[in-house]
Enzyme design. Sequence first.
Site, PDB file in Angstrom:
ATOM      1  N   HIS A  16       0.829  -1.200   0.000  1.00  0.00           N
ATOM      2  CA  HIS A  16       0.000   0.000   0.000  1.00  0.00           C
ATOM      3  C   HIS A  16       0.866   1.253   0.000  1.00  0.00           C
ATOM      4  O   HIS A  16       1.793   1.397   0.808  1.00  0.00           O
ATOM      5  CB  HIS A  16      -0.887  -0.030   1.241  1.00  0.00           C
ATOM      6  CG  HIS A  16      -1.879   1.066   1.319  1.00  0.00           C
ATOM      7  ND1 HIS A  16      -2.111   1.772   2.479  1.00  0.00           N
ATOM      8  CD2 HIS A  16      -2.724   1.584   0.400  1.00  0.00           C
ATOM      9  CE1 HIS A  16      -3.057   2.662   2.279  1.00  0.00           C
ATOM     10  NE2 HIS A  16      -3.443   2.582   1.022  1.00  0.00           N
ATOM     11  N   HIS A  58      -1.139  11.242  -2.215  1.00  0.00           N
ATOM     12  CA  HIS A  58      -2.440  10.762  -1.743  1.00  0.00           C
ATOM     13  C   HIS A  58      -3.408  11.901  -1.462  1.00  0.00           C
ATOM     14  O   HIS A  58      -4.531  11.913  -1.950  1.00  0.00           O
ATOM     15  CB  HIS A  58      -2.260   9.919  -0.481  1.00  0.00           C
ATOM     16  CG  HIS A  58      -3.552   9.404   0.079  1.00  0.00           C
ATOM     17  ND1 HIS A  58      -4.337  10.132   0.955  1.00  0.00           N
ATOM     18  CD2 HIS A  58      -4.221   8.239  -0.140  1.00  0.00           C
ATOM     19  CE1 HIS A  58      -5.414   9.448   1.262  1.00  0.00           C
ATOM     20  NE2 HIS A  58      -5.372   8.289   0.620  1.00  0.00           N
TER      21      HIS A  58
END
Length: 245
Positions: A16, A58
């Site tokens: 991730h 992100h």
Amino acid sequence: MTTTSAPWVYPTFLAHRIGGTLAPENTVSGIDVCVKHDYRMVEFDVRLTANNVPFLMHDDTLERTTNGHGMSNEWQWIDLYNLDAGSWFGEQFAGEKLPALYQMGIVCQRHDILANIEMKSCPGNERRTATHVARALNMFWKDRWPLVSSFSQEMLAVVRECAPDFPVGMLFKDIPADWKDIVKRLDCSSVHVKHTFLNAEIVKEMHALGLKVMAYTVNDVDAAQALLSMGVDHICTDRPDLLRC
């Protein structure tokens, strides 16, 4: 279900935000973590600069993971590239750069690592972001078969139209009642679901439609084993040091 020409070559586990919790997220340093723990696939987030360069980040804003401030889509690429994206995580990562999507393609190729590219966008910027991501895919990621995902149906529809050779995965926090209609309309290859919403019955339904199932974000060995037992195909984790390939 899908009409893409890409082979399904993805391993069970992927890291991730590239390095999980072991390196500054969405940076090249995370690749070293993957190599160390024998991971062959990473997940990372991509959004768009003011001058239309897809890059890894992100959040909508810069403060959490860089020494910049404000909305990321209001910055030019050269200014973003000069930011420090590593000091927030640890002194040893000071000076770490934000990579562009094309640069990460080169790094992944060098290390023979596959990618799940998650498209993100500041509000109202979805179509423009997806269009430029699709262009970058066609220019720099051919024959490397990245899996492209998003929570945005609009963004995935753009990629299906502009970069049809690449498989797409629909991201869900939970599983909406009309999930089958969504994945059929977008010609998805996979469904990516928060792991707490998955069970053997829904996984079986997804497989029956020819879909692969990815669970996120799983950081516990027992939870990972339970998900694999119910038929989940792929697990995205922050802990490549715990979940072994």
